[in-house]
Design an enzyme around this catalytic site. Sequence first.
Site, short mmCIF file in Angstrom:
data_model
loop_
_atom_site.label_atom_id
_atom_site.label_comp_id
_atom_site.label_asym_id
_atom_site.label_seq_id
_atom_site.Cartn_x
_atom_site.Cartn_y
_atom_site.Cartn_z
N GLU A 135 11.84 5.11 0.80
CA GLU A 135 10.55 4.33 0.56
C GLU A 135 9.94 4.66 -0.49
O GLU A 135 9.08 4.13 -1.30
CB GLU A 135 9.74 4.30 1.70
CG GLU A 135 8.62 3.10 1.68
CD GLU A 135 7.81 3.06 3.08
OE1 GLU A 135 7.03 3.89 3.43
OE2 GLU A 135 8.21 2.05 3.85
N HIS A 163 32.83 14.97 14.21
CA HIS A 163 33.58 14.26 15.25
C HIS A 163 33.27 13.05 14.82
O HIS A 163 33.55 12.00 15.56
CB HIS A 163 33.57 14.77 16.62
CG HIS A 163 33.61 16.16 16.73
ND1 HIS A 163 34.97 16.79 17.06
CD2 HIS A 163 32.91 17.37 16.28
CE1 HIS A 163 34.79 18.12 17.22
NE2 HIS A 163 33.56 18.53 16.80
N LYS A 198 7.13 -8.40 5.15
CA LYS A 198 6.13 -8.86 5.90
C LYS A 198 6.10 -10.37 5.81
O LYS A 198 5.81 -11.07 6.75
CB LYS A 198 4.93 -7.98 5.92
CG LYS A 198 5.03 -6.61 6.30
CD LYS A 198 3.61 -5.80 6.15
CE LYS A 198 3.85 -4.62 6.72
NZ LYS A 198 2.34 -3.65 6.40
O1 LIG Z 1 0.51 2.76 9.53
P1 LIG Z 1 0.80 1.38 9.33
O2 LIG Z 1 -0.37 0.76 8.42
O3 LIG Z 1 0.74 0.52 10.52
O4 LIG Z 1 1.87 1.16 8.39
C1 LIG Z 1 3.23 1.60 9.01
C2 LIG Z 1 4.54 1.54 8.06
O5 LIG Z 1 4.12 0.09 7.38
C3 LIG Z 1 5.24 -0.29 6.27
O6 LIG Z 1 6.42 -0.29 6.69
C4 LIG Z 1 5.06 0.93 5.30
O7 LIG Z 1 5.89 0.70 4.20
C5 LIG Z 1 5.09 2.35 5.69
O8 LIG Z 1 4.83 2.93 4.83
C6 LIG Z 1 4.04 2.44 6.93
O9 LIG Z 1 4.55 3.70 7.35
#
Ligand SMILES: O=P(O)(O)OC[C@H]1O[C@H](O)[C@H](O)[C@@H](O)[C@@H]1O
Length: 613
Positions: free
Chosen positions: A392, A421, A526
């Site tokens: 990431e 294995h 998202k």
């Molecule tokens: O901690 P939050 O704001 O719920 O985000 C949870 C995750 O969401 C996204 O996937 C980001 O890319 C991550 O870096 C983060 O850890």
Amino acid sequence: MASLSGLFSSSLKPSKTLSVKALSAPPTRGGDSFSFPHTSKPTHLPLTLSASRSDISHTDAATAAKKELIKDPDALWKRYLDWLYQQKDLGLYLDVSRVGFTDEFVVDMEHRFKAAFKAMDELEKGSIANPDEGRMVGHYWLRNSSLVPKPTLKTLIENTLDSICSFADDIIAGKIKPPSSPRFTQILSVGIGGSALGPQFVAEALAPDNPPLKIRFIDNTDPAGIDHQIAQLGPELASTLVIVISKSGGTPETRNGLLEVQKAFREAGLNFAKQGVAITQENSLLDNTARIEGWLARFPMYDWVGGRTSVMSAVGLLPAALQGIDIREMLTGAAIMDEATRTTSLKNNPAALLAMCWYWASDGVGSKDMVILPYKDSLLLFSRYLQQLVMESLGKEFDLDGNTVNQGLTVYGNKGSTDQHAYIQQLREGVPNFFATFIEVLRDRPPGHDWELEPGVTCGDYLFGMLQGTRSALYANGRESISVTIEEVTPRSVGAIIALYERAVGLYASLVNINAYHQPGVEAGKKAAAEVLALQKRVLSVLNEASCKDPVEPLTLDEIADRCHAPEEIEMIYKIIAHMSANDRVLIAEGSCGSPRSVKVYLGECNVDDMYA
Ligand SMILES: O=P(O)(O)OC[C@H]1O[C@H](O)[C@H](O)[C@@H](O)[C@@H]1O
């Protein structure tokens, strides 16, 4: 226990001195006792490589040189000794000798590292090191608050750590307890990505066999997975502390997990607020929810700590402390490693050595994958943790100058010797598209607990032999590897390897000129998911209208797509219908089975007040 450094006494003398080319500025070793009696200047063995390059982009000669790794055992041993890094206070050692970088490459890289070290120094002083989001990058401050550029943040970090420790102590002592149980016995952590992977790795690595509270995780929006965790808690839901972790406070999967858990609490007649804890940024949706509903506690996250580097914040520290893990030792290990990786002497900076090996092995463009092989069950999740930290951070389309680079380093792995294995057959003989990283733990069992399962051999000897054998077998077939050795798995050593990789990722990002601290690609995913759900609501609205007719009017996919004014979405509409049909949420009209285009569907019951409008 004699440490590794104790084994390399003055008795180890090179059998012959070698005509070597010392680096222009011979690095001196850190102040550790670990030293070898070779010449005062660092020695670089005459490698069997003749590659020389005016720039770092690997040439055919270099690629060819990669295949001509050192064969002479004596030369290999000398390279091992010459490049071995040791941090005595941590009992951590780094061996990069099985990576074939040349002296010329090291010299070539010096100017890049000079810039990388400068950028890292500025980052720790509070520069906007995440330019795409206009943010500072401050995870190193979490383990050394004296570095913080703003006194208010220093106080916040220190006060938060103290409140984490005192809250955990009160929970464990039963001073803070659930309404209908004598004390909390379970932790249910709800979070995803960096709000889960760090706590999961730390729990797997460090939780005692009988922790004061046992932790489990909801880290996805899979209803069956959520049901499984809640079912496993059973009546202990009443003594479960639910920690909801979300830096943004709005991640859909985490929000769904919270709603599902709150439903379970309602059905069990329990008051969720009395057992809920939020870890999130101030005034986030989650923070405001927790505050308004009067949850048991709230702990802060900061915009200058990324999710993938948040394990040394409340995100990782609170769950760890509740399991009886010494979080101050974790912070100490990380702080010692942070100090060790501030040196601008490449040979004495383990993070820089890692970054250099990654660059050499993958041509600075991710041409080879990073296989993580901890030969210790408790470090099983380290590869999964590093997948987020590395991929990431480094998997980016553009560099800092806006060039399209599609950068990255692919990480996978599990544990040894188990993986021997599974897929190590391919690593040994198949496509050479990787470099391995062995994580070696010297201590097999606590003192006094070991035994020989055959004369002179313990179970741990097998594990040791499997690691060393695999390392040799890979190298003998031209496969490069790095070895990170720790004396045992402790909060201090776990804190140290986390810090080691955080720094290595940051330095490597500078070497390839990318921003390691944002994640634009995640937002795209998202957004796409939200579009699917919006289409689904339109489909349901159309079906609801048809289902409220008398008689009910079942619709074909084409009719649904037409009424949704989305003929181009016919395939997604088919997938939506298929998923809803599998969950008994739409019904197939009698006699309409057949090809997807001929099937007619309707809702089991219509809702006159169209909830889907
Ligand atoms: O901690 P939050 O704001 O719920 O985000 C949870 C995750 O969401 C996204 O996937 C980001 O890319 C991550 O870096 C983060 O850890």
